[in-house]
Enzyme design. Structure first.
Site, PDB file in Angstrom:
ATOM      1  N   GLU A 129      62.430 -55.458  22.462  1.00 26.47           N
ATOM      2  CA  GLU A 129      63.277 -54.690  22.234  1.00 26.47           C
ATOM      3  C   GLU A 129      63.104 -53.589  20.865  1.00 26.47           C
ATOM      4  O   GLU A 129      62.026 -53.752  20.496  1.00 26.47           O
ATOM      5  CB  GLU A 129      64.780 -55.409  21.809  1.00 26.47           C
ATOM      6  N   GLU A 169      60.202 -53.847  18.991  1.00 28.72           N
ATOM      7  CA  GLU A 169      59.497 -55.081  18.729  1.00 28.72           C
ATOM      8  C   GLU A 169      58.781 -55.433  19.984  1.00 28.72           C
ATOM      9  O   GLU A 169      59.023 -55.374  21.343  1.00 28.72           O
ATOM     10  CB  GLU A 169      60.601 -56.023  18.477  1.00 28.72           C
ATOM     11  N   ASN A 198      65.035 -51.883  17.729  1.00 28.69           N
ATOM     12  CA  ASN A 198      66.116 -52.145  16.854  1.00 28.69           C
ATOM     13  C   ASN A 198      66.262 -50.546  16.020  1.00 28.69           C
ATOM     14  O   ASN A 198      65.215 -50.109  15.480  1.00 28.69           O
ATOM     15  CB  ASN A 198      65.565 -53.030  15.776  1.00 28.69           C
ATOM     16  N   PHE A 239      67.504 -76.877   5.500  1.00 23.65           N
ATOM     17  CA  PHE A 239      67.787 -75.513   5.386  1.00 23.65           C
ATOM     18  C   PHE A 239      69.504 -75.304   5.462  1.00 23.65           C
ATOM     19  O   PHE A 239      69.637 -74.102   5.675  1.00 23.65           O
ATOM     20  CB  PHE A 239      67.227 -74.690   6.423  1.00 23.65           C
TER      21      PHE A 239
END
Lengths: 682, 510
Positions: A288, A275, A290, A348
């Site tokens: 980072e 990322e 993943n 939300f």
């Protein structure tokens, strides 16, 4: 190749992995908790093992239970999906000890990339671009200014214990750096009791762009282009696409090569994602890595034609990558919208309950996945593709225990505009009832000019919807299209009504041609409609006409219309004198009346909805367990007022502001509907 | 000659003006339509045939002879709703406050007589200040004549009342005896005695809205069957209701073309009943999924929500639905729900509308609140109504069918024609826990033993098969095929003929 694998996950990703495994002729084992007894992934797998009560920490992430399931079923490998145990080195270790293959990277890579500081160090050593900053602690304001100058403005001054925006300052010059250092330090001391401060480059107009890499255990690594995931809500990705509308070939190559370098540096072998944060000048910085399959992997699959799950399984089985960097071509455009069981009209708020209706749009195959024969299922082929990765079904239950994401709707088109248009139609065709969901919201994003122009940053939702989502108002052109479609549907419905039995012969009702359509509280649109064999022609008062075609009949919840040759898909419900129509994120009451009815309806008083700001409304259907206050009680903000049990979960409703209880309309044991008034305040 | 024709037009013009523009404006300012405008919204365009346009009162007291407007405060006649005939009267508040005189009542009686003779529904639009005081007992006699016809017409032609303004005193009893009452929110009210009298007699202070507004009558008193936002919406919904009703008791309910697959499979129904027998679910989902096109016209939606009543269509033909609602009070029967459903069942039976009953009932609601108010007799109303109904009766038990309530809910024993049960059904005297606590009272102190006994009872009785063995259930069906099975059951019953022994009338426990 493995004969049997276990999928240590649930929901859509478990279903996704099962599909590829089945295609490869591999047997599958699902695991499930009490809450998932009737889940789709259980039904799809060849075998299923029950592993405990609903909470994940008593089932899906209990390593011993998963290991037992592996032992009992004789699975040779485990695909962890994402989340749960996917980046847990202890799980990888346990598998290794048991001689079971982990369909993911080596334990060492997980560990190395699992720690923010270590991963950044490794990245720096591998010459991956990282956010410039001073990692050490800063003594005083002078030092802060000096370091800021070295990094280059703007900079972010951060409390090392910081969080939630506290102890954070952005500085654009020396004065602001000096001031920011002091206030951050004070705030940090007060808020966290820890006044350590560090400084890093502040990335302006940040975009979240990530690179998909694929490496094998033989030292080969390729990158499969990028994904743009800038549209996020509180760090939760909502819309993703591949490629990014922002990157150029050179940047893509640089990011891809650095990502592969990093993968090699940690001995990576599987699919992984690096990322980056990218600023307005296309400077990119490592965030980072993943070490798992990402939620949004389908967009990469759709433009490369590579089945990432298949590649992960092959790598885990020790195979060499059969594709080289040169084989990888990015073809067309893919968009993913995540369907969350979250009510956009209620901030939300997660929504749970029964899916009384769940009809995703029909899947259509097109593009690289079709060419590479990596398409799953028997979808018909088309110009643009629709793919829906889902883990739920009509009549299924959305429980409170797991992630609220229930489906990932993806479209592919030869270019970005066609992919977006395919997505709009697919969203309009997606029927979900029984729970609150974000379909209207993502539909609104698909029509947002900033998204259409590809100019979004990670602050998109925050900036464009600062007060939350309040629905969509159609522009005049679209409103007319909806009006024309409604008039055509109404004509069909009225003619059917006039064909009821028991009519007075020769005095039947003649359904007229003149109608007045009113959308919500908008201006009434007078029109006339003339039907022929192929459809109908609607003429508006100003003389403009619209051709409407479609085979809608009363009771159809979905109307697939063609208006002026362009598709218009409507979700349709019957209301008095018209239809409730949902399309393009708008939720409309569309009245179709005769001119005389319209004239008389105009005389009707407009009734304002009652002021609910001084009321406590029931947020979900449920049972009153107890009332914590009585009439006359002074209440404070945040005070518990009442407890509602819904879906076996107790929800404490609290006061939003100070006041006095003036009336209580419910008693313990009452069952309430949504929005029923529980109590009123003064 | 031309002048004579013109004279008719002039007089018509005069009559159509009602109480004059000023009063019409005042009516509009209150958010209300005029009597004639209401008829326009209610009926098919240009279908209204007016009678007695030139009727005027004959009162000579209190100077009334000087004020004799045409029509006398009510517009009457007939027209069509989707081509089907209905008779209408619409009180005109702009003319003498819509007050009821002998001639006003005579006009209403005339169209009611025609409706009975010709077999068409009567729709009354009520907006009246009440009796015309100047006429004294003549006015009351007029009411009496209308009441008499309401009673005679009951069960012969459907009668629908729409309350669109005041309706107070004795006037309420005409709508009260009709089949359905609809009200308009904020602009209609009904009461026997108004707030002023209430204040004088009982010293109770209450507004007209609280005493007899739409909310009161749909939620608390159950006098009204539904309430709507405004006149236009209310009349549109009356049209929708009329589409479900036969024109008279000699006709079959109407059929209209439908666009739905009779054999539509709904897999989601297989998961409708939750695993935990005490978890509620929404019975309306089942109703929507059985009905043609998901169309359901609910009656008394806001009252006694533990039972659901209303109309659907199957293969285009009207069917009345009665269903327990597990979401409210676990779907139990009590005084209110029994009364609500009993009246609905009797309406359907009177007008040859087949009945579909969906059962998930744990029993009758216990307690002094129920017993003191006579749940025995009120509960018996529903039992009686089902037992006497001779229309086709199809029943589907989805989950609980316990005790006396099982028998009440259109069971085989009350001449249910086709009785289906889902595999999730439990047809038993009571729930397993309650049963074992009675059967094994001596073992109550031993939780282990009791648990075993409960499991044993569940095994034996918490299913539909004991009842099916005895033929009390005709067939255990898959939930997903409920629509097809129910539609076929009604199809097979289209030619049903049932007779009851001659009697003057029955003596339902009122």
């Amino acid at each position: 190749m493995f004969k049997k694998i276990l999928i240590a996950n649930r929901g859509e990703i478990a279903c996704r992995v099962i599909k590829t495994a089945r295609k490869m002729g591999i047997q599958t084992v699902a695991i499930y908790s009490d809450a998932d007894k009737n889940a789709l992934h259980v039904a799809m797998a060849d075998e299923a093992v029950h592993i405990g009560p609903p909470p994940a920490n008593q089932s899906y992430i209990v390593i011993d239970k998963v290991m037992q399931a592996i032992k009992d079923t004789g699975a040779e490998a485990v695909h962890p999906g994402y989340g749960f145990l996917s980046e847990n080195p202890k799980f990888a270790e346990a598998l290794e000890a048991a001689g079971v293959a982990f369909i993911g990277p080596p334990k060492g890579a997980i560990e190395a990339m699992g720690d923010k500081i270590t991963s950044k160090k490794i990245a720096q050593e591998a010459d991956v671009s990282t956010v410039p900053g001073y990692m050490g602690l800063i003594e005083d304001a002078d030092e802060a200014v000096k370091i800021s100058n070295e990094i280059g403005y703007p900079v972010m001054i951060k409390a090392s214990a910081g969080g939630g925006g506290k102890g954070m300052r952005i500085a654009w010059n020396d004065a602001e750096a000096r001031e920011g250092f002091q206030s951050s330090k004070n705030e940090a001391a007060n808020s966290f009791g820890d006044d350590r401060i560090f400084i890093e480059k502040f990335v302006t107009q940040p975009r979240h762009i990530e690179i998909q890499v694929l490496a094998d255990g033989h030292g080969n690594c390729v990158y499969l282009g990028e994904r743009e995931c800038s549209i996020q809500r509180r760090n939760q990705k909502v819309v993703e696409e591949a490629p990014s509308p922002f990157l150029d070939e050179a940047t893509r190559k640089a990011m891809g090569e650095q990502s592969c370098a990093l993968a090699k540096a940690v001995g990576y072998a599987s699919a992984g994602t690096v990322e980056f944060i990218v600023d307005g000048q296309k400077n990119f910085y490592f965030l980072e890595m993943n070490t798992r399959l990402q939620v949004e992997h389908p967009v990469t699959e759709l433009i490369t034609g590579v089945d990432l799950v298949e590649q992960m399984i092959r790598v885990a089985a020790g195979e060499k990558l059969s594709i080289t960097q040169d084989d990888i071509k990015l073809n067309g455009w893919a968009i993913e919208n995540r369907l969350y069981a979250e009510d956009p009209y209620r901030g939300f708020l997660p929504s749970i309950g029964r899916l009384t209706r769940y009809r995703p749009p029909m899947e259509v195959a097109a593009g690289p996945m079709l060419e590479n024969n990596t398409w799953h299922g028997d979808a018909p082929t088309g110009e643009t593709a629709v793919r829906n990765d889902t883990g739920v079904y009509e009549g299924g239950e959305i429980s409170m225990y797991y992630d609220p994401m229930i489906a990932k709707l993806c479209t592919w088109g030869p270019d970005r505009a066609s992919a977006i248009e395919a997505m709009r139609v697919a969203l309009d065709s997606f029927e979900v009832e029984g729970i609150g969901h974000n379909l209207p919201f993502v539909a609104a994003v698909m029509d947002h000019p900033i998204f259409i122009d590809g100019e979004m940053t990670t602050a998109f939702i925050e900036e464009q919807y600062p007060d939350g989502f309040e629905g969509v108002t159609l522009d005049d052109a679209n409103a007319r299209r909806v009006a024309a479609a409604a008039a055509a549907m109404n004509r069909v419905a009225e003619i059917r009504r006039a064909r009821v039995s028991g009519r007075l012969d020769n005095h039947e009702r003649h359904v007229g041609e003149s109608w007045v359509v009113q959308i919500g509280k908008g201006e009434p649109l007078a029109l006339s409609i003339a039907a022929d064999h192929g459809g109908s022609t609607v003429t508006f008062e100003d003389g403009t006409t619209m051709r409407v075609e479609g085979d809608w009949t009363p009771g159809d919840s979905l109307a697939n219309m063609m208006v002026e040759g362009a598709p218009l898909v409507l979700k349709v419900d019957k209301i008095t004198h018209g239809f409730r129509i949902r399309t393009r994120g708008a939720d409309l009451a569309v009245k179709v009346r005769t001119p005389r009815q319209a004239e008389l309806a105009a005389l009707m008083p407009e009734k304002l909805p009652p002021d609910t700001s001084k009321m406590l409304l029931c947020p979900m259907p449920g049972l009153v367990v107890k009332l914590d206050v009585e009439v006359g009680d002074e209440i404070q903000e945040g005070q518990a007022l009442c407890t509602i049990e819904a879906m076996k979960m107790e929800n404490i409703l609290r006061a939003e502001k100070k006041g006095t209880v003036s009336k209580i309309n419910a008693a313990a044991g009452d069952s309430l509907a949504v929005d029923e008034v529980i109590m009123e305040f003064e | 000659m031309k002048d004579i024709l013109q004279e008719l037009e002039n007089r018509r013009e005069n009559a159509r003006l009602g109480g004059g523009q000023k009063r019409v404006d005042a009516q509009h300012a209150k958010g209300k339509l005029t009597a004639r405008e209401r008829i326009e919204v209610l009926l098919d365009e240009d279908s209204f045939e007016e009678y007695d346009m030139f009727v005027a009162h004959r009162c000579t007291d209190f100077g009334m002879e000087k004020n004799r407007p045409y029509g006398d405060g009510v517009v009457t006649g007939w027209g069509t709703i989707n081509g089907r005939m209905v008779y209408v009267f619409s009180q005109d508040f702009t003319v003498l406050g819509g007050s009821v005189s002998a001639t006003h009542a005579m006009k209403i009686c005339k169209i009611m007589d025609m409706a009975m003779q010709n077999g068409a529904p009567v729709i009354g639009i009520n907006d009246s200040g009440g009796a015309r005081i100047q006429e004294g007992v003549d006015s009351l006699a007029g009411y009496g004549e209308v009441f008499k016809r309401n009673i005679l017409a009951s069960g012969v032609v459907p009668q629908i009342s729409v309350i669109m303004g005041p309706c107070a005193g004795g006037a309420v009893y005409s709508p009260a005896m009709t089949d359905f009452i609809f009200m308009v929110k904020d602009s209609s009210y009904m009461f026997v005695t108004g707030p002023d009298v209430v204040k004088t007699v009982t010293n109770e202070q209450v507004t007209a809205e609280e005493l007899g507004g739409a909310s009161t009558h749909t939620k608390k008193s159950s006098v009204a069957d539904a309430a709507f936002e405004n006149d236009v919406e209310a009349l549109a919904e009356v049209r929708r209701l009329v589409d479900f009703l036969p024109l008279n008791n000699q006709q079959k309910p109407p059929v209209r073309p439908f666009f739905d697959d009779v054999a539509r499979v709904e897999d989601s129904l297989d998961t409708l009943v939750p695993e935990n027998p005490n978890t509620p679910y929404d019975m309306k989902e089942l109703i929507h999924k059985i009905a043609d096109e998901g169309d359901f016209y609910e009656i008394q939606e806001d009252f006694a929500k533990n039972i659901i009543t209303g109309f659907v269509r199957l293969e285009g033909q009207t069917v009345g639905v009665v269903a327990n609602q597990p979401m409210v009070l676990a779907g139990c029967l009590d005084i209110d729900s029994s009364r609500k459903a009993a009246r609905f069942v009797r309406f359907c039976d009177a007008f040859e509308i087949p009945l579909l009953t969906l059962v998930d009932v744990p029993g009758f609601l216990p307690g002094t609140g129920q017993e003191y108010r006579g749940v025995i007799k009120h509960g018996a109303k529903l039992l009686f109504a089902y037992g006497e109904a001779t229309v086709p009766k199809v029943t589907v038990i989805t989950r609980k069918a316990y005790g006396g309530a099982y028998v009440v809910m259109s069971s085989k024993h009350l001449a249910g024609d086709i009785n289906y049960a889902w595999p999730t059904s439990e047809v038993a005297v009571m729930g397993a826990k309650g049963a074992t606590e009675i059967l094994y009272r001596s073992e109550l102190n031993d939780p282990e033993k009791i648990a075993a006994r409960t499991a044993e009872y569940e095994d034996r009785f918490a299913n539909p098969f004991v009842a099916a063995e005895r033929g009390f259930i005709d067939e255990v069906i898959q939930p997903h095929s409920t629509r097809r099975r129910v539609a076929r059951a009604f199809a097979a019953l289209r030619t049903k003929k049932a007779r009851v022994p001659w009697k003057k009338h029955d003596n339902i426990p009122l």
